[in-house]
Every structure is written in C-alpha cells, then in structure tokens.
Enzyme design. Structure first.
Site, PDB file in Angstrom:
ATOM      1  N   ILE A 101      60.605  60.709 147.164  1.00  0.00           N
ATOM      2  CA  ILE A 101      60.739  59.533 147.243  1.00  0.00           C
ATOM      3  C   ILE A 101      60.652  58.422 145.607  1.00  0.00           C
ATOM      4  CG2 ILE A 101      59.303  58.960 148.329  1.00  0.00           C
ATOM      5  CD1 ILE A 101      61.206  56.622 149.789  1.00  0.00           C
ATOM      6  N   TYR A 102      60.950  57.832 145.391  1.00  0.00           N
ATOM      7  CA  TYR A 102      60.686  57.605 143.794  1.00  0.00           C
ATOM      8  C   TYR A 102      61.175  56.029 143.409  1.00  0.00           C
ATOM      9  CZ  TYR A 102      59.706  57.505 139.055  1.00  0.00           C
ATOM     10  OH  TYR A 102      59.807  56.374 137.636  1.00  0.00           O
ATOM     11  N   GLY A 144      55.174  47.252 143.368  1.00  0.00           N
ATOM     12  CA  GLY A 144      54.497  46.116 143.545  1.00  0.00           C
ATOM     13  C   GLY A 144      55.304  44.880 144.670  1.00  0.00           C
ATOM     14  N   GLY A 191      56.774  45.504 147.036  1.00  0.00           N
ATOM     15  CA  GLY A 191      57.914  45.734 149.259  1.00  0.00           C
ATOM     16  C   GLY A 191      59.081  46.467 149.223  1.00  0.00           C
ATOM     17  N   ASN A 240      47.203  60.126 145.684  1.00  0.00           N
ATOM     18  CA  ASN A 240      48.904  58.720 145.105  1.00  0.00           C
ATOM     19  C   ASN A 240      47.677  57.839 146.627  1.00  0.00           C
ATOM     20  OD1 ASN A 240      50.084  57.001 144.835  1.00  0.00           O
ATOM     21  ND2 ASN A 240      51.993  57.993 144.484  1.00  0.00           N
ATOM     22  N   ARG A 297      47.972  55.053 147.227  1.00  0.00           N
ATOM     23  CA  ARG A 297      48.668  53.465 147.658  1.00  0.00           C
ATOM     24  C   ARG A 297      49.652  53.594 148.507  1.00  0.00           C
ATOM     25  NH1 ARG A 297      51.310  50.462 143.032  1.00  0.00           N
ATOM     26  NH2 ARG A 297      52.242  48.176 144.009  1.00  0.00           N
ATOM     27  N   TYR A 331      53.051  55.192 153.594  1.00  0.00           N
ATOM     28  CA  TYR A 331      53.442  55.827 154.575  1.00  0.00           C
ATOM     29  C   TYR A 331      52.564  56.026 155.893  1.00  0.00           C
ATOM     30  CZ  TYR A 331      54.876  57.831 150.836  1.00  0.00           C
ATOM     31  OH  TYR A 331      55.798  58.024 148.951  1.00  0.00           O
TER      32      TYR A 331
END
Length: 151
Positions: free
Chosen positions: A88-89, A96, A98, A127, A129, A134
C-alpha cells in the site's frame, strides 16, 4: 477535498503502477527485482495465480497517487478467505492529508466485497507513523513473528 478512489488496475495502467511500486520498494528498503516487477504486472491481468492478488490504483484530484495489492488466501484458523495488504503506497506529495486512512479503508472495503473474513498487513519496524495509523483503524499486533523462506 475531492475523494480518494480505488479502482482495479487495467493493463494500460501497468507503466504507472510499476513506477509507483518501484518507488515504494526503494523507499521501504527492498528494491524490486525482475520477478517482483513481472508479478506486479501479472496481478493486473489476473490470470492464473496472479488472480489471487488484485491490484488497485488510488486516484485523487484527477491523478494516480498510489496503489494497493490485496493478496488473497484461505485460512482455516480465520474461518475462510483472508487477505494481506501486500503493498500500500501513496506518493510523498499527498501524504499528511488523511489519504492514508482513506486508502486503508478502501482496501478493507475491497476485501469485504470479496468475502474476506480477516485482513492482515505488515509494516516496517521503522515506520511508526504507519503503525499508528493501522492501529487506529483496528489492526492489532499479532505478537507473532513473520518469517519467510525463498523457494
């Protein structure tokens, strides 16, 4: 804000998908090899085993800004079909805002449409953030170790 949408990738989307996938894998510290690129392209055609990995493009404000891959499986432990968000990218320029939350929700919705009972994903240890995102969306650390062996 215009909505982020997720649509199944089509064969004519393969060049942009591969560019996004390459960028993601470099950023995550494990560049794609030729086999990974071929498998990513095959997932768009959905033939044979590649049908188990439907790939979606994420579009926002008229452009492609990311993608995700659902790797489908079957788990007696989980009572049937499960899915793994394999990739997922989002491109850095749109982060930043949403959109990551919306992208994960789109992946969950796509999995529900396919009858998935349990959704899994992995996140690199560095990661934090993404881990927090999640977790805020209901994913829980399984406290298991993900292991692999190339065959």
């Amino acid at each position: 804000m215009s909505p982020l949408t997720a649509t199944l990738a089509r064969p004519d989307d393969i060049p942009v998908l591969l560019a996004l996938a390459r960028a993601f894998h470099v950023e995550d510290g494990h560049p794609m090899d030729a086999a990974a690129e071929a498998a990513t392209a095959a997932s768009v055609h959905g033939v044979g085993d590649a049908a188990l990995a439907p790939t979606y493009l994420l579009r926002w404000r008229g452009g492609v800004v990311g993608y995700f891959v659902l790797s489908l499986g079957y788990s007696p432990e989980h009572g049937g079909t499960d899915a793994f968000i394999d990739d997922i990218y989002l491109v850095p320029e749109v982060r930043g805002r949403g959109l990551g939350r919306v992208a994960v929700e789109a992946a969950v919705a796509a999995a529900r449409e396919r009858g998935v009972r349990v959704m899994m994903l992995e996140v690199e240890k560095h990661n934090e953030r993404a881990y927090r995102l999640y977790e805020s969306l209901g994913f829980r650390d399984t406290e298991r170790r993900l292991m692999r062996r190339y065959l």
